[in-house]
Enzyme design. Structure first.
Site, short mmCIF file in Angstrom:
data_model
loop_
_atom_site.label_atom_id
_atom_site.label_comp_id
_atom_site.label_asym_id
_atom_site.label_seq_id
_atom_site.Cartn_x
_atom_site.Cartn_y
_atom_site.Cartn_z
N GLU A 3 0.81 -1.21 0.00
CA GLU A 3 0.00 0.00 0.00
C GLU A 3 0.85 1.27 0.00
OE1 GLU A 3 -2.89 -0.30 3.12
OE2 GLU A 3 -3.99 -1.91 2.09
N GLU A 123 -6.01 -8.04 -1.33
CA GLU A 123 -6.57 -7.96 0.03
C GLU A 123 -8.02 -7.52 -0.09
OE1 GLU A 123 -4.61 -5.60 2.98
OE2 GLU A 123 -2.60 -6.19 2.32
#
Length: 230
Positions: A3, A123
């Site tokens: 991320e 995810e």
């Protein structure tokens, strides 16, 4: 990276330079392994026409750019995360489901049209700590993700897979951040995951990636991959 963001440079140039440098560097050390960036999937300045798919206006200002970042030499597949309860509203809402579907379909389309690479939804999940959480909603959310993946699989598309955040074995749920699923304690969720795995395994065993449904297995596979809501 996991991320990555660079909020100090909303243009995305700083992060783009870092990705370009690191992707080539990693490949120079180990050319035999696949490289991905770990992006959440936010659309950036290179594709303003896709801002409508972002979960909020802040997403376009964090220095990432889904299409541009993944066009870097050395990056092998695209990655996207799905956290509607973090990005849209923490309280459980049916509005999360159409967002998830459109978010996934947009990225699958771009992976096919612009990137020509697979995309992994690396995810996704929903937290049990969210106001209004219940296991039925979690199952519906997981089904939404799985159905979208299967629709791409049936067409030989770029939707290459999805990874729940997160599965826990018995005895480790003391580390739960809210998203953990302990299969032995969640039989209905476990059944959904098992069914998805079975369907994808059957597909992979019977049809090559490159056939794109042009072979005589098409009708057989359509029956196997037909998605019944649980």
């Amino acid at each position: 990276m996991n991320e990555p963001r660079c909020t100090s440079d909303p243009s995305g140039d700083k992060l783009q330079d870092w990705i370009q440098e690191m992707a080539v560097y990693v490949k120079s050390i180990d050319p035999k392994h696949l490289v991905e960036i770990g992006l959440e999937g936010f659309y950036g300045p290179s594709t303003p026409q896709r801002f409508q798919f972002n979960p909020n206006t802040y997403a376009q200002l964090v220095g990432t750019d889904f299409v541009r970042n993944h066009q870097v030499l050395g990056v092998d597949f695209a990655s996207v995360h799905i956290y509607a309860d973090s990005w849209i509203s923490q309280a459980i809402s049916d509005n999360h489901l159409p967002f998830i579907k459109s978010w996934m379909e947009a990225h699958i389309e771009d992976a096919e049209k612009y990137l020509e690479m697979p995309v992994i939804f690396a995810e996704f999940g929903v937290s049990a700590k969210d106001p209004g959480f219940n296991s039925s909603f979690r199952n519906t959310l997981i089904n939404t993700v799985y159905k979208t993946i299967l629709n791409s699989t049936k067409k030989g598309g770029s939707g290459a897979g999805s990874l729940l955040w997160q599965l826990f074995p018995d005895g480790t749920d003391y580390m739960d951040d809210g998203y953990a699923i302990v299969l032995s304690k969640s039989p209905s969720t476990s059944s959904i995951i098992s069914l998805q795995s079975t369907r994808l395994a059957l597909f992979n065993s019977m049809c090559s990636w490159r056939c794109h449904w042009s072979c005589n297995k098409k009708h057989v596979m359509e029956k196997i991959l037909y998605y019944d809501e649980l």
